[in-house]
Design an enzyme around this catalytic site. Structure first.
Site, PDB file in Angstrom:
ATOM      1  N   GLN A 100       0.839  -1.211   0.000  1.00  0.00           N
ATOM      2  CA  GLN A 100       0.000   0.000   0.000  1.00  0.00           C
ATOM      3  C   GLN A 100       0.874   1.261   0.000  1.00  0.00           C
ATOM      4  O   GLN A 100       0.517   2.268  -0.590  1.00  0.00           O
ATOM      5  CB  GLN A 100      -0.880  -0.029   1.252  1.00  0.00           C
ATOM      6  CG  GLN A 100      -2.149   0.785   1.159  1.00  0.00           C
ATOM      7  CD  GLN A 100      -3.010   0.623   2.411  1.00  0.00           C
ATOM      8  OE1 GLN A 100      -2.617   1.034   3.504  1.00  0.00           O
ATOM      9  NE2 GLN A 100      -4.181   0.048   2.259  1.00  0.00           N
ATOM     10  N   HIS A 276     -13.417  -1.259   3.316  1.00  0.00           N
ATOM     11  CA  HIS A 276     -11.950  -1.253   3.299  1.00  0.00           C
ATOM     12  C   HIS A 276     -11.424  -0.766   1.943  1.00  0.00           C
ATOM     13  O   HIS A 276     -10.505   0.034   1.873  1.00  0.00           O
ATOM     14  CB  HIS A 276     -11.395  -2.655   3.573  1.00  0.00           C
ATOM     15  CG  HIS A 276     -11.726  -3.146   4.943  1.00  0.00           C
ATOM     16  ND1 HIS A 276     -11.295  -2.510   6.075  1.00  0.00           N
ATOM     17  CD2 HIS A 276     -12.468  -4.205   5.369  1.00  0.00           C
ATOM     18  CE1 HIS A 276     -11.741  -3.150   7.142  1.00  0.00           C
ATOM     19  NE2 HIS A 276     -12.458  -4.185   6.732  1.00  0.00           N
ATOM     20  N   LEU A 277     -12.034  -1.284   0.872  1.00  0.00           N
ATOM     21  CA  LEU A 277     -11.607  -0.843  -0.459  1.00  0.00           C
ATOM     22  C   LEU A 277     -11.817   0.664  -0.588  1.00  0.00           C
ATOM     23  O   LEU A 277     -11.030   1.360  -1.229  1.00  0.00           O
ATOM     24  CB  LEU A 277     -12.384  -1.599  -1.555  1.00  0.00           C
ATOM     25  CG  LEU A 277     -11.989  -1.231  -2.975  1.00  0.00           C
ATOM     26  CD1 LEU A 277     -10.519  -1.534  -3.250  1.00  0.00           C
ATOM     27  CD2 LEU A 277     -12.876  -1.961  -3.989  1.00  0.00           C
ATOM     28  N   ALA A 278     -12.889   1.160   0.050  1.00  0.00           N
ATOM     29  CA  ALA A 278     -13.198   2.589  -0.037  1.00  0.00           C
ATOM     30  C   ALA A 278     -11.987   3.429   0.376  1.00  0.00           C
ATOM     31  O   ALA A 278     -11.557   4.316  -0.367  1.00  0.00           O
ATOM     32  CB  ALA A 278     -14.401   2.913   0.838  1.00  0.00           C
ATOM     33  N   ASP A 279     -11.388   3.115   1.530  1.00  0.00           N
ATOM     34  CA  ASP A 279     -10.260   3.974   1.954  1.00  0.00           C
ATOM     35  C   ASP A 279      -9.046   3.760   1.047  1.00  0.00           C
ATOM     36  O   ASP A 279      -8.282   4.672   0.783  1.00  0.00           O
ATOM     37  CB  ASP A 279      -9.936   3.810   3.446  1.00  0.00           C
ATOM     38  CG  ASP A 279      -9.260   2.501   3.824  1.00  0.00           C
ATOM     39  OD1 ASP A 279      -8.147   2.262   3.369  1.00  0.00           O
ATOM     40  OD2 ASP A 279      -9.840   1.717   4.621  1.00  0.00           O
ATOM     41  N   GLN A 280      -8.911   2.532   0.517  1.00  0.00           N
ATOM     42  CA  GLN A 280      -7.747   2.227  -0.322  1.00  0.00           C
ATOM     43  C   GLN A 280      -7.818   2.911  -1.693  1.00  0.00           C
ATOM     44  O   GLN A 280      -6.794   3.178  -2.316  1.00  0.00           O
ATOM     45  CB  GLN A 280      -7.624   0.711  -0.490  1.00  0.00           C
ATOM     46  CG  GLN A 280      -7.350   0.005   0.838  1.00  0.00           C
ATOM     47  CD  GLN A 280      -7.507  -1.502   0.762  1.00  0.00           C
ATOM     48  OE1 GLN A 280      -7.190  -2.109  -0.250  1.00  0.00           O
ATOM     49  NE2 GLN A 280      -8.005  -2.104   1.822  1.00  0.00           N
ATOM     50  N   HIS A 301     -11.044   5.715   8.537  1.00  0.00           N
ATOM     51  CA  HIS A 301      -9.906   5.485   7.634  1.00  0.00           C
ATOM     52  C   HIS A 301     -10.132   6.249   6.318  1.00  0.00           C
ATOM     53  O   HIS A 301      -9.202   6.851   5.778  1.00  0.00           O
ATOM     54  CB  HIS A 301      -9.774   3.992   7.293  1.00  0.00           C
ATOM     55  CG  HIS A 301      -8.884   3.230   8.231  1.00  0.00           C
ATOM     56  ND1 HIS A 301      -9.360   2.424   9.220  1.00  0.00           N
ATOM     57  CD2 HIS A 301      -7.539   3.148   8.308  1.00  0.00           C
ATOM     58  CE1 HIS A 301      -8.345   1.875   9.881  1.00  0.00           C
ATOM     59  NE2 HIS A 301      -7.229   2.298   9.341  1.00  0.00           N
TER      60      HIS A 301
HETATM   61  N1  LIG Z   1     -10.285  -7.078   6.946  1.00  0.00           N
HETATM   62  C1  LIG Z   1      -9.749  -6.214   6.105  1.00  0.00           C
HETATM   63  N2  LIG Z   1      -9.923  -6.374   4.764  1.00  0.00           N
HETATM   64  C2  LIG Z   1      -9.385  -5.506   3.890  1.00  0.00           C
HETATM   65  N3  LIG Z   1      -8.659  -4.434   4.250  1.00  0.00           N
HETATM   66  C3  LIG Z   1      -8.459  -4.220   5.565  1.00  0.00           C
HETATM   67  C4  LIG Z   1      -8.981  -5.097   6.550  1.00  0.00           C
HETATM   68  N4  LIG Z   1      -8.623  -4.633   7.775  1.00  0.00           N
HETATM   69  C5  LIG Z   1      -7.898  -3.507   7.560  1.00  0.00           C
HETATM   70  N5  LIG Z   1      -7.792  -3.253   6.235  1.00  0.00           N
HETATM   71  C6  LIG Z   1      -7.100  -2.138   5.575  1.00  0.00           C
HETATM   72  O1  LIG Z   1      -5.786  -2.045   6.107  1.00  0.00           O
HETATM   73  C7  LIG Z   1      -5.397  -0.668   6.258  1.00  0.00           C
HETATM   74  C8  LIG Z   1      -5.065  -0.472   7.723  1.00  0.00           C
HETATM   75  O2  LIG Z   1      -4.579   0.821   7.960  1.00  0.00           O
HETATM   76  P1  LIG Z   1      -4.082   1.248   9.444  1.00  0.00           P
HETATM   77  O3  LIG Z   1      -3.668   2.656   9.393  1.00  0.00           O
HETATM   78  O4  LIG Z   1      -5.108   0.877  10.452  1.00  0.00           O
HETATM   79  O5  LIG Z   1      -2.852   0.260   9.590  1.00  0.00           O
HETATM   80  P2  LIG Z   1      -1.570   0.136  10.466  1.00  0.00           P
HETATM   81  O6  LIG Z   1      -0.371   0.550   9.701  1.00  0.00           O
HETATM   82  O7  LIG Z   1      -1.590  -1.264  10.994  1.00  0.00           O
HETATM   83  O8  LIG Z   1      -1.708   1.196  11.551  1.00  0.00           O
HETATM   84  P3  LIG Z   1      -2.144   1.180  13.030  1.00  0.00           P
HETATM   85  O9  LIG Z   1      -1.496  -0.006  13.715  1.00  0.00           O
HETATM   86  O10 LIG Z   1      -1.627   2.461  13.441  1.00  0.00           O
HETATM   87  O11 LIG Z   1      -3.660   1.098  12.985  1.00  0.00           O
HETATM   88  C9  LIG Z   1      -6.562   0.144   5.731  1.00  0.00           C
HETATM   89  O12 LIG Z   1      -6.392   0.420   4.372  1.00  0.00           O
HETATM   90  C10 LIG Z   1      -7.759  -0.806   5.904  1.00  0.00           C
HETATM   91  O13 LIG Z   1      -8.828  -0.580   5.005  1.00  0.00           O
END
Ligand SMILES: Nc1ncnc2c1ncn2[C@@H]1O[C@H](COP(=O)(O)OP(=O)(O)OP(=O)(O)O)[C@@H](O)[C@H]1O
EC number: 6.5.1.4
Length: 331
Positions: A100, A276-280, A301
């Protein structure tokens, strides 16, 4: 120079990944302060460090403040080149989250990005490698993005050691308006170093729940003896997916039913993409300069990623409630 408050909104690692990658795209230095400030263990974890190091390698960036627990970094990018390398996160740190961090920049590279990445393939709070390939990359291909991630072996928490092959070709990004494409639910139920019945029970339970609700399913099983021990199930349909990870003491049926339950919630929604896809998709919509999708609700997110993206690109996102969903657009 752009300064980003890493504690803004959701305040997690995603702010960092989006900021670093977009800084490389616009070739402007960024300072990120207060990194993961409100998390139980603030600052950079292994996954974040390796992600930033990989992004830096891709664009000859100088980075200050890159050490475990660091709450401030300065990232100074030069040109984004192609990259052919082997990357080892060293823990079960998420491979998809590392990817990502380089995805937006890789589209703007002067050559291909081919990486063999070792780490976690199926870990909590992250997309799985199957999700990234079958949901995220499938969705992004509609904007012209060209990427593939092949899972060679699985890496589970805590040992990790999963192996993947990533390839991204440079591409322009075109505007795209996503509409709902739910259809047959595909999936893979997987395990390593566990009895074969675990994957069977995860898959059968998920399949039974989805078919009872009228959804056609094709869920494969994969039983391996990789480095780490674990199990999980990934489901996907159209621009929606569900990930469920096994853990000691959690019955295989529960792992399957959790994934099916999440998938059902998304399939019942009129929205085009899952939350999840939405934020990505946000940074890519920003880079395309135009496009839209609907999603069941605006997560923190997503709104945080909109904020970060607007700090780097000359775009303004809009949100609008539509038939029980939220439309997110850039016009
Ligand atoms: N079950 C899931 N399916 C698909 N995408 C997911 C899922 N769980 C989390 N994500 C995606 O993973 C990413 C997580 O970002 P986030 O900032 O929470 O991660 P991180 O680097 O582990 O940080 P932190 O530990 O600070 O939360 C987001 O894009 C979220 O949409």
């Amino acid at each position: 120079m752009i300064t980003i408050d890493g504690s803004y909104g959701e305040g997690g690692g995603q702010i960092l990944r989006t900021a670093v990658s977009l800084s490389a795209v616009i070739k402007e230095e960024v300072t990120i302060k207060n990194i993961r400030k409100a998390r139980p263990q603030p600052g950079l974890k292994t996954q974040h460090l390796t992600s930033i190091e990989t992004a830096a390698l891709m664009c000859d960036a100088q980075v200050e403040g890159l050490f475990p627990g660091s709450t401030e970094i300065r990232f100074s990018p030069v040109e984004i080149k192609g990259l052919n390398a082997e990357i080892d996160i060293g823990t079960a740190g998420s491979i998809p989250l590392l990817v990502q961090c380089i995805m937006p920049a890789a589209a703007h590279a002067s050559g291909n990005v081919s990486l063999r990445i070792k780490g976690g393939t199926d870990v909590i709070w992250s997309p799985s490698t199957d999700y990234l390939e079958n949901v995220t990359f499938r969705a992004l291909s509609r904007m012209g993005y060209r990427a593939h991630l092949k899972t060679i072996s699985r890496g589970y928490y805590p040992r990790g050691g999963g192996l993947t092959e990533l390839s991204i070709e440079p591409s322009g990004l075109n505007a795209y308006d996503y509409t709902r494409e739910d259809g047959i639910v595909s999936g893979i139920s997987h395990s390593s170093r566990l009895p074969g019945h675990v994957t069977q029970r995860q898959a059968s339970c998920a399949q039974e729940i989805l078919e009872r609700e009228g959804y056609e399913c094709e869920i494969g099983t994969e039983v391996t003896q990789d480095v780490s021990t674990g199990s999980g199930i990934n489901l996907w349909s159209g621009f929606k997916g569900a990930v469920s990870i096994g853990k000691r003491g959690l019955p295989a049926e529960k792992v399957g039913s959790m994934a099916a339950g999440e998938m059902l919630q998304d399939l019942r929604s009129d929205a085009a993409v899952d939350r999840h896809l939405a934020d990505q998709l946000i940074p890519f919509l920003g880079l395309a300069g135009s496009g839209s999708f609907t999603t069941a609700g605006l997560t923190e997110h997503t709104s945080t990623n909109i904020w970060v993206t607007e700090q780097f690109l000359d775009v303004k996102f809009g949100t609008e409630k539509k038939n029980g969903s939220v439309e997110i657009h850039v016009r």
